[in-house]
Design an enzyme around this catalytic site. Sequence first.
Site, mmCIF file in Angstrom:
data_model
loop_
_atom_site.group_PDB
_atom_site.id
_atom_site.type_symbol
_atom_site.label_atom_id
_atom_site.label_comp_id
_atom_site.label_asym_id
_atom_site.label_seq_id
_atom_site.Cartn_x
_atom_site.Cartn_y
_atom_site.Cartn_z
ATOM 1 N N ASP A 12 0.819 -1.217 0.000
ATOM 2 C CA ASP A 12 0.000 0.000 0.000
ATOM 3 C C ASP A 12 0.852 1.265 0.000
ATOM 4 O OD1 ASP A 12 -1.910 -1.953 0.350
ATOM 5 O OD2 ASP A 12 -3.067 -0.809 1.801
ATOM 6 N N ARG A 92 -1.048 6.103 17.823
ATOM 7 C CA ARG A 92 -1.277 7.028 16.701
ATOM 8 C C ARG A 92 -0.858 8.468 16.981
ATOM 9 N NH1 ARG A 92 -0.621 2.590 14.421
ATOM 10 N NH2 ARG A 92 -2.407 1.584 13.406
ATOM 11 N N ASP A 121 -8.277 5.036 12.713
ATOM 12 C CA ASP A 121 -6.930 5.591 12.630
ATOM 13 C C ASP A 121 -6.876 6.895 11.856
ATOM 14 O OD1 ASP A 121 -5.732 3.711 14.202
ATOM 15 O OD2 ASP A 121 -5.067 2.444 12.550
ATOM 16 N N SER A 177 -6.289 -8.549 9.202
ATOM 17 C CA SER A 177 -5.276 -7.496 9.300
ATOM 18 C C SER A 177 -4.664 -7.501 10.691
ATOM 19 C CB SER A 177 -5.896 -6.130 8.996
ATOM 20 O OG SER A 177 -6.807 -5.767 10.017
#
Length: 397
Positions: A12, A92, A121, A177
């Site tokens: 990605d 984050r 996120d 994931s």
Amino acid sequence: MKVVLAYSGGLDTSVILKWLQVEYDAEVITFCADLGQEEELDGLHEKAKECGAVKSYVDDLREEFVEDFIFPMMQANAIYEGTYLLGTSIARPLIAKRMVEIAKEHNAEAICHGATGKGNDQVRFELSAYALKPDIKIIAPWRNIDGKFPFKSRTSMMEYCKKYEIPISVSHAKPYSMDRNLLHISFEGGILEDPWKEAPEDMSIMTAPLSQTPDECEYLEIEFCDGIPTEINGTKLSPLEIMNTLNKMGKKHGIGRIDIVENRYVGMKSRGIYETPGGTILHQTHRAIETLTMDREVMHLRDSFIPKYADMIYNGFWFAPERRMLQAAITESQKKVTGTVRCKLYKGVCHIVGRKSPYSLYSSELATFEEEEIYNQADAEGFIKLNALRLRLGHIN
């Protein structure tokens, strides 16, 4: 345009790196944070440069992550919806903080992330970035607001890589994931999207399956100073060493694995498997030393903050003024939360078996069921009648 890209070197972000150059004519600075994900980070600089990055950062932020983010959150006993210890959420704001610092250093106009438009996120990255640099521009390709991001599948991305000769290692997509750091690992999506289906036992990385844990328990002592862990079994350790040690011990005994359905900030429910071995041990032992050392009303008031404080972290408001205000109160509440907790690790459970403190508020003389001379039991009658007054006045037939 200069853009700071959150970069992992995977499919990605490798595609996004080239896409930023093609669509925005951007000078791209890549950034990868080492937060203890234990992925192979060697070669990221070279790969980023080969894909056209003008500069590459791979920063070891593990010590800062533990000391300035995990431990303050643990002082608050933060837990989202009664189960989730916020392992992804708390990482984050640190990533966003460092991206903004790099953007300021290089006069970059924008930062770019690969978070999807369905998840939490994107919110956490962007709220943090705007709090630290209000004029920053955000590029979120997967939201495809301007219609420039054409990719719908791994196949289309692979074709893009061939077209632009982007070096990637081809691997089969996992049937779910994963996101990992020092505090936890999360498993979401794919085979986990059916909340009735049990997760396979081999979906275990940071915790051993219970069937593989020892049949003997292990004792552990943690020393706290003002609500912060400082020693394990009598040995003073750095924050990073404490997390690594507790993760190793927690993994061995299968501590900290949960299967939950949570409410995402964007509105949908999500099923996830989380492994938080060291964090679970810290959470339970920290709570244990608090029970011995914190004033009752201070503890109850602080506990009333927990749901709101946890929501702030989960929803991306780490750098918001209300979180800072609560943190100041929480830090104040932790004065004299000092002492040692002994626990026993066995078959997925951290059992608290002892605690001691020079600031202990526990009095064996008052708590005893044996004869004593301090507490006059007859005084309790008046105490009860005074508390019963409003109940008696509001008596319902």
